[in-house]
Write an enzyme that holds these catalytic residues in place. Structure first.
Site, PDB file in Angstrom:
ATOM      1  N   GLY B  40      -8.027  -9.247  -5.031  1.00 58.19           N
ATOM      2  CA  GLY B  40      -7.963  -8.886  -3.621  1.00 58.19           C
ATOM      3  C   GLY B  40      -8.994  -7.827  -3.278  1.00 58.19           C
ATOM      4  O   GLY B  40     -10.178  -7.977  -3.570  1.00 58.19           O
ATOM      5  N   GLY B  41      -8.535  -6.734  -2.690  1.00 57.89           N
ATOM      6  CA  GLY B  41      -9.457  -5.695  -2.224  1.00 57.89           C
ATOM      7  C   GLY B  41     -10.286  -5.085  -3.339  1.00 57.89           C
ATOM      8  O   GLY B  41     -11.519  -5.078  -3.297  1.00 57.89           O
ATOM      9  N   ASP B  62      -4.475 -14.228 -10.118  1.00 58.82           N
ATOM     10  CA  ASP B  62      -3.957 -13.733  -8.835  1.00 58.82           C
ATOM     11  C   ASP B  62      -3.071 -14.816  -8.238  1.00 58.82           C
ATOM     12  O   ASP B  62      -3.465 -15.980  -8.209  1.00 58.82           O
ATOM     13  CB  ASP B  62      -5.111 -13.398  -7.877  1.00 58.82           C
ATOM     14  CG  ASP B  62      -4.632 -12.597  -6.657  1.00 58.82           C
ATOM     15  OD1 ASP B  62      -3.667 -13.037  -5.987  1.00 58.82           O
ATOM     16  OD2 ASP B  62      -5.200 -11.548  -6.356  1.00 58.82           O
ATOM     17  N   ASN B  70      -7.541 -10.121   5.299  1.00 59.10           N
ATOM     18  CA  ASN B  70      -8.224  -9.712   4.073  1.00 59.10           C
ATOM     19  C   ASN B  70      -9.731  -9.597   4.282  1.00 59.10           C
ATOM     20  O   ASN B  70     -10.424  -8.946   3.495  1.00 59.10           O
ATOM     21  CB  ASN B  70      -8.018 -10.735   2.944  1.00 59.10           C
ATOM     22  CG  ASN B  70      -6.575 -10.930   2.550  1.00 59.10           C
ATOM     23  OD1 ASN B  70      -6.209 -12.026   2.107  1.00 59.10           O
ATOM     24  ND2 ASN B  70      -5.751  -9.907   2.673  1.00 59.10           N
ATOM     25  N   ASN B  72     -11.812  -8.208   6.159  1.00 61.81           N
ATOM     26  CA  ASN B  72     -12.579  -6.994   6.486  1.00 61.81           C
ATOM     27  C   ASN B  72     -13.079  -6.284   5.237  1.00 61.81           C
ATOM     28  O   ASN B  72     -13.851  -5.341   5.321  1.00 61.81           O
ATOM     29  CB  ASN B  72     -11.742  -6.025   7.336  1.00 61.81           C
ATOM     30  CG  ASN B  72     -10.731  -5.223   6.511  1.00 61.81           C
ATOM     31  OD1 ASN B  72     -10.130  -5.747   5.565  1.00 61.81           O
ATOM     32  ND2 ASN B  72     -10.550  -3.957   6.842  1.00 61.81           N
ATOM     33  N   LYS B  86      -6.991 -16.894  -4.014  1.00 66.89           N
ATOM     34  CA  LYS B  86      -7.990 -15.840  -4.176  1.00 66.89           C
ATOM     35  C   LYS B  86      -8.738 -15.949  -5.498  1.00 66.89           C
ATOM     36  O   LYS B  86      -9.966 -15.779  -5.547  1.00 66.89           O
ATOM     37  CB  LYS B  86      -7.304 -14.466  -4.102  1.00 66.89           C
ATOM     38  CG  LYS B  86      -6.810 -14.138  -2.710  1.00 66.89           C
ATOM     39  CD  LYS B  86      -6.325 -12.702  -2.629  1.00 66.89           C
ATOM     40  CE  LYS B  86      -5.821 -12.426  -1.224  1.00 66.89           C
ATOM     41  NZ  LYS B  86      -5.434 -11.039  -1.032  1.00 66.89           N
ATOM     42  N   ASN B 132       0.924  -3.871  -6.397  1.00 70.32           N
ATOM     43  CA  ASN B 132       2.361  -3.602  -6.458  1.00 70.32           C
ATOM     44  C   ASN B 132       2.779  -3.033  -7.804  1.00 70.32           C
ATOM     45  O   ASN B 132       2.182  -3.306  -8.846  1.00 70.32           O
ATOM     46  CB  ASN B 132       3.155  -4.868  -6.118  1.00 70.32           C
ATOM     47  CG  ASN B 132       3.068  -5.898  -7.198  1.00 70.32           C
ATOM     48  OD1 ASN B 132       3.859  -5.911  -8.144  1.00 70.32           O
ATOM     49  ND2 ASN B 132       2.064  -6.752  -7.130  1.00 70.32           N
ATOM     50  N   CYS B 187      24.203   5.951   6.495  1.00 70.56           N
ATOM     51  CA  CYS B 187      24.887   6.393   7.709  1.00 70.56           C
ATOM     52  C   CYS B 187      23.913   6.666   8.840  1.00 70.56           C
ATOM     53  O   CYS B 187      24.223   6.438  10.008  1.00 70.56           O
ATOM     54  CB  CYS B 187      25.757   7.615   7.418  1.00 70.56           C
ATOM     55  SG  CYS B 187      25.076   8.696   6.172  1.00 70.56           S
TER      56      CYS B 187
END
Lengths: 309, 627
Positions: B40-41, B62, B70, B72, B86, B132, B187
């Protein structure tokens, strides 16, 4: 040249989708400023190719690539846009198609104008690489007169530097505060190469000074075979200072051995840093470096220093 | 057999590299086998650097496909590649720099067993370009087991870092626990939201509850609001209050039934924004310092917000002009309209899908629901753009940061391959230089002996998994060889394989354990290439085992490679590393989405780049104090 201007044309839906991940970082206004910027890149070295890739992806308005050189085999070693098919062709012209593919929203053109004919005043920012020192000084003067931001970016194997001259009136805005800050006036490259040296002078800078001495004496850049002459310059510079703590003779030997080499990861690192500076300068959204950044691939360091006569 | 090196030829594109690195290292680079995890990047930049630096033997894993957002920065891909894998497209694009490079692309999940220890052992170095935490942990463990150097990296916005990992030499990825993901007390989300993010989290929870896939952990759609007090302990005043509450709620229930008859979406609106809010508004102790929430309801004859509703903000205050459509902030009425329409559609389609940020309907629902919730609780409204980022855990990303990080990865890879791993540094990239330094470098810290991952013993067991029973394995190897009398066995993926029977086991459980013991190893998760950890209840010993199947026709029925010594990791250390999550906490974002470890805080003990720092007195004192 660029001042902090009101936001430009509205982004199209396609641009908003393409630039989504960067809009979330620097905001739509900054993106609009980028979309008005006209950038001139002179000297299409491998590090300049990296700079080009990065600013085109970011979405500046136009990029003009000026280069009068013919592509050699070694030019293709670390270059993003020059391949075996480019050998024998003009480097700018051989690259332009590949650059355009990166972002159809940017106008990219090749220029083969001789350096003294380039209309520097037509651009907001000019970055030069791989040029003779005298040419650098002339272009710097031209840029200064027309209020065009001027950057120099060069690599020598494992080493490299970035120099910035943003003129007398550069202003930037601190994002949240919307407070305008005026940067202290920048100096010309010629002056920056005459700074007083000290024991702790940056080794890449000292090596650059040795290169300048060689240039002043011969009108050329040294090659690895000129090591003895360069070391003589180093000795002379060191005498004025006592002893260099970092810029020792061994460093200069390594530096000379690296002259004329282009290494992809070094071009990527320095090209990334330089491009990010260019984008920041155009957007006026954070403090630019003043005025040198030195990259040293021996220890992966990137040091910013302010040097002038 | 002497092969003429390509590098020896004077006429080569790598001449500059040879002058700078020296021929032996460049030859080594050309022969090195590299595994790149993630395309990826960081991966696109990294693959480009690898091919341009002379690497010729590269494998890429991948599992993702290309998305418009993606483009950019993942510059190996163009518009026409959107939707394609990819790894495959990256490989194809990278060939332009060396058409003779041998690259293999896997459109697959690195956590699969085929990419386990045996696979990774073929490589000279592994380079992570992941986004990740869970995949990073997995690769970290495989590289430790395989004893292959790993370069880990991450980036987010203007920041990034590169970390060099080698078993025995440096900290592994898990030696220092990462910052836990941001959580909110349940809560706050359910009863007492005070920020837009609370409302967004609530809206996602509602989506999951009514439109998401059925969940084992589902507490049903029970209203887990605060429990009512036991009436025996109440004062007269409190009893009266409770009676009043009950009367109101019983009226409310009747209206809810009427709404249900009109449409599903009106029913859900009334339930979420009237019934539940009415109940909350009666809990006076929550509203002593702030305005109580205002229950909403629709007009009887149409689906607009009832004109009689008062005390809520209907329009966003001080919203800056929207420069892109998604940044326009919806007011209350618009949100109600979008809510009803999207609920109608979701209910009709009944797809029971997991919430996705790129699904327009899903995003519309969460934005609308969050904004209505915000109006009810007097909290600011959010734009669709903002909601997508928070609910979708989007991390802003640009090309330059990734280019810098990927360049640093390759520079460190050079050093690792040159055999100089000890002199490597971990590097953090900053947005602005401090004391002149744009990059912060730290020499490698040694492995933590409390790390529950790399503080383990690592062994390889060669055994016939087809003819050896689990019982034999437990008796002869685990108990006799490794002296573990009460072994608990867990696979590398977290699945429980074996626990010894104890007095609390039912008869059925004991029978199941015995059945499992009678199985052959390969039939009970202990087959070829399985990796698992054995914990001893009675001692601090912990072993990570990799099994290699052999026919076992030789004299020895099995072979153990790697010694087992008294454990470095203690149970305490393991507990420290995984703090127990408070039951009342709800996790905001998927913890696996954390991209980068933040720059080490000033209090972390570490070595500094001495040469480059001129310390003043106060700094020296502070540094000494921290150490």
């Amino acid at each position: 040249a660029m001042e902090i201007e009101p936001t430009g044309p509205v982004l199209t839906e396609e641009e908003a989708a393409l630039y989504d991940r960067q809009l979330r970082l620097w905001g739509v206004e900054a993106q609009q400023r980028l979309g008005q910027a006209k950038v001139l890149l002179i000297g299409f070295t491998s590090v300049q190719a990296e700079i080009c890739k990065n600013i085109v992806l970011a979405g500046v308005k136009t990029v003009t690539i000026n280069d009068n050189g013919i592509c050699t085999l070694e030019d293709t070693g670390a270059h993003l846009f020059l391949t075996r098919d480019s050998i024998g062709k003009n480097r700018a012209e051989a690259s332009v198609e590949g650059v355009r593919l990166l972002n159809p929203h940017v106008q990219v053109s090749a220029s083969t104008l001789p350096l003294d004919q380039i209309p520097v005043a037509d651009y907001d920012l000019c970055c030069v690489s791989g040029l003779p020192l005298s040419t650098l000084f002339e272009l710097n003067e031209k840029a200064y007169k027309s209020n065009t931001h001027f950057l120099v970016c060069d690599t020598q194997g494992f080493y490299g530097y970035l120099f910035e001259d943003l003129g007398d009136n550069y202003e930037w805005e601190k994002e949240k505060e919307k407070e305008r800050i005026k940067a202290p006036a920048y100096v010309r490259f010629a002056s920056a190469l005459e700074a007083k040296l000290g024991a702790r002078s940056n080794p890449v800078y000292v090596a650059l000074r040795c290169v300048k001495e060689f240039w002043d004496a011969t009108g050329k850049y040294p090659t690895p075979s000129d090591i003895d002459e360069v070391l003589k310059s180093h000795t002379k510079l060191q005498e004025g200072v006592g002893s260099f703590r970092f810029a020792k003779q061994d460093f200069v030997r390594d530096y000379v051995r690296n002259l004329g080499s282009e290494i992809s990861p070094v071009c990527a690192v320095l090209g990334g840093v330089a491009a990010q500076e260019i984008l920041k300068i155009i957007c006026c959204n954070d403090q630019p470096f003043s005025n040198f950044l030195f990259f040293n691939g021996d220890d992966d360091s990137a040091l910013v220093e302010n040097l002038s006569k | 057999k002497i092969q003429k090196s390509k590098v020896l030829m004077a006429d080569t594109r790598l001449a500059g590299l040879v002058r700078s690195l020296g021929e032996p290292l460049v030859q080594k680079i050309q022969k090195s086998k590299v595994l790149m995890v993630g395309a990826g990047g960081i991966g696109c930049e990294l693959l480009k650097n690898l091919v341009l630096s002379g690497f010729e033997d590269i494998e890429i894993i991948d599992l993702d496909t290309i998305d418009t957002s993606n483009l950019n920065r993942q510059f190996l891909f163009q518009k026409q590649h959107v939707g394609k894998p990819k790894s495959v497209c990256a490989r194809s694009a990278a060939l332009r720099w060396n058409p003779d490079a041998k690259m293999v692309a896997y459109h697959d999940d690195v956590k699969k067993s085929e990419f386990g220890t045996q696979f990774v052992q073929q490589f000279d170095i592994v380079l992570n370009a992941l986004d990740n935490l869970s995949a990073r942990r997995h690769v970290n463990r495989i590289c430790l087991t395989a004893n292959v150097p790993l370069i880990e990296s991450g980036s987010a916005g203007y920041f990034g870092q590169v970390q060099v990992i080698k078993k025995g030499v440096s900290e592994c990825f898990e030696c220092t626990p990462t910052a836990p993901p941001k959580t909110f007390p349940i809560c706050t989300i359910r009863s007492n939201p005070s920020t837009p993010i609370h409302c967004i989290v609530w809206a996602q929870y509602v989506f999951k509850r009514f439109f998401g896939p059925p969940d084992e952990d589902n507490d049903g759609d029970e209203d887990q609001l605060e429990k009512r007090k036991d009436t025996d302990e109440m004062t007269e005043e409190q009893k009266a209050e409770l009676a009043e509450q009950e009367a109101q709620m019983s009226e409310d229930a009747k209206v809810l039934e009427k709404e249900q008859a009109k449409s599903y979406e009106r029913w859900l609106f009334y339930k979420l924004f009237h019934s539940e809010v009415l109940y909350l508004s009666t809990l006076a102790h929550l509203w002593t310092d702030r305005k109580p929430p205002v229950p909403l309801y629709l007009e009887e004859d149409n689906d607009n917000l009832n004109a009689n509703v008062q005390g809520v903000t209907r329009q966003p205050a001080n919203a800056p002009p929207a420069l892109i459509p998604d940044q326009r902030v919806w007011g209350l009425e618009e949100s109600v309209d979008v809510f009803l329409k999207s609920v109608a559609r979701l209910h009709k389609e009944d797809k029971k899908e997991k919430w996705e940020k790129d699904n327009s309907l899903h995003l519309d629902f969460v934005t609308a629901a969050a904004n209505i919730r915000a109006a009810v609780f007097h909290v600011e409204f959010s734009s669709r753009f903002f909601v997508k980022e928070k609910a979708g855990s989007i991390i802003p990303a640009i090309a330059t940061t990734n280019a810098i990080i990927a360049g640093l990865i390759v520079l460190k890879a050079f050093r690792v391959l040159a055999g100089k791993i000890e002199s490597c540094k971990n590097t953090w990239l900053k947005k602005q230089p401090t004391r002149g330094m744009l990059f912060v470098g730290c020499t490698l810290d040694p492995p933590s002996n409390k790390c529950y991952v790399c503080g383990n013993n690592f062994v390889t067991l060669k055994i016939n998994t087809e003819t050896t029973t689990v019982k034999y394995f437990l008796e002869e190897i685990v108990k006799k060889e490794w002296d573990i009398s009460a072994p608990s066995i867990v696979s590398n993926t977290g699945k429980g394989i074996y626990d010894p029977p104890d007095s609390e086991c039912s008869e059925d459980e004991i029978e199941m354990i015995h059945n499992n013991e009678a199985k052959f190893m390969k039939d009970h998760f202990l087959g070829n290439d399985s990796v698992f950890t054995i914990d001893d209840f009675n001692s601090p010993l912990k072993i990570t085992v990799t099994v290699v199947h052999i026919d076992g026709k030789g004299e020895k029925p099995y072979e153990i490679i790697g010694g087992v010594v008294a454990a470095a990791a203690t149970k305490e250390a393991e507990a420290e590393a995984e703090p127990e999550q408070d039951d009342c906490c709800v996790i905001l974002q998927d913890p696996s989405e954390i991209a980068v470890v933040e720059t080490p805080s000033e209090t972390k003990k570490r070595k500094r780049d001495e040469d480059d720092v001129v310390e003043d007195e106060t700094e020296t004192k502070k540094r000494k104090a921290d150490n």
